[in-house]
Design an enzyme around this catalytic site. Structure first.
Site, PDB file in Angstrom:
ATOM      1  N   LYS A 221       0.821  -1.212   0.000  1.00 26.10           N
ATOM      2  CA  LYS A 221       0.000   0.000   0.000  1.00 26.10           C
ATOM      3  C   LYS A 221       0.859   1.268   0.000  1.00 26.10           C
ATOM      4  O   LYS A 221       2.064   1.245   0.237  1.00 26.10           O
ATOM      5  CB  LYS A 221      -0.969  -0.020   1.180  1.00 26.10           C
ATOM      6  N   ARG A 255      -3.609 -10.068   5.109  1.00 22.85           N
ATOM      7  CA  ARG A 255      -4.125 -10.158   3.737  1.00 22.85           C
ATOM      8  C   ARG A 255      -3.051  -9.633   2.790  1.00 22.85           C
ATOM      9  O   ARG A 255      -2.646  -8.466   2.904  1.00 22.85           O
ATOM     10  CB  ARG A 255      -5.415  -9.345   3.617  1.00 22.85           C
TER      11      ARG A 255
END
Length: 274
Positions: A221, A255
């Protein structure tokens, strides 16, 4: 700490790895990399061989500013892949990444065993009732607004306290509907700027006060690659570092795009704890 995935009890005392299978053309990291059913199957097989406990399948990109698509288009993308995965890997535990109740219902009927909702029911008032009806675990993420507006909705009185209050309300609502297995996701990158993401990670253990499993989704991210002024493609090492911190602070599921490295994080942190 267990969740029931279609009759299979999963012990989350030892953290689990959720592999990401994006079937979107515009996801921030791997959007458009795979286009055919065979490519999706091969990637899922690779993640399972590397040790993924769950595979999270999504057909709607939730990156900031992502293009909105219709429910019909989402179903058209996701259902054939869910059906093919279940047919080829009968023991697979699939999560469906959607905020739409009808998509969730259809995917569970096709073989998915979990619903991962970025809005925790806020974008579809029928979602919680639907999850209660199909009786699968429900992942509730913290977010404000929707993928098109969330980047501007990041003002908080106290970030950690506001998120704890949000989940206390969402948990009560879910339980009122009759959902038995709940998992919370603090929503790194959603309605939070880079500094807020790091603040949230530094306080992640506070979410343990809710006595629910925690899912941490930090894989590649922007808080990682923007810190280094690089790209998502160069963010694997940073992902590994932040996944390790998440696990040390109590995350029960991570995740990820890169399963092998995540499984190694789990093994090493568990070895140190034990």
């Amino acid at each position: 700490m267990y969740i029931n995935c279609k009759g299979q009890l999963i012990d989350l005392t030892t953290p689990k790895v959720m592999g990401i299978l994006n079937i979107t053309p515009d996801s921030f990291y791997d959007g458009g990399k795979r286009k055919t059913k065979m490519e999706f199957l091969l990637h899922a097989e690779k993640m399972l061989e590397e040790g993924a406990d769950f595979i999270d399948v999504g057909a709607y990109s939730s990156r900031p500013g992502a293009t909105d698509i219709t429910e019909e288009e989402e179903l058209k993308r996701i259902l054939p892949v869910i059906e093919s995965l279940v047919e080829n890997f009968p023991d697979i535990i699939l999560s469906v990444d959607t905020f739409r109740s009808n998509v969730a219902k259809n995917c569970v009927e096709a073989g998915a065993a979990m619903v991962n909702d970025i809005s925790a029911g806020s974008l579809d008032p029928k979602m919680m009732k639907t999850v209660a009806d199909v009786q699968v675990p429900y992942i509730m993420m913290h977010m404000r607004g929707n993928p098109q507006t969330m980047k501007d909705l990041n003002e908080y009185n106290d970030l950690a306290e506001d998120i704890l209050y949000y989940f206390s309300e969402k948990t009560a609502e879910a339980k009122d509907h009759g959902i038995n297995d709940l998992i919370i996701d603090p929503g790194f990158g959603f309605s939070k700027n880079i500094s807020q993401n790091f603040e949230l990670l530094s306080k992640l253990e506070l979410l343990k006060n809710l006595e629910l499993p925690i899912l941490s989704a930090l894989s590649r991210k922007s808080l990682i690659y923007k810190t280094f002024q690089t790209t998502p493609e160069e963010a694997l090492n940073g992902t590994t570092v932040l996944n390790t911190i998440s696990l040390m602070k109590g995350a029960n599921i991570i995740r990820v795009h890169d399963v092998k490295e995540a499984v190694e994080c789990v093994k090493l942190t568990e070895r140190m704890k034990n």
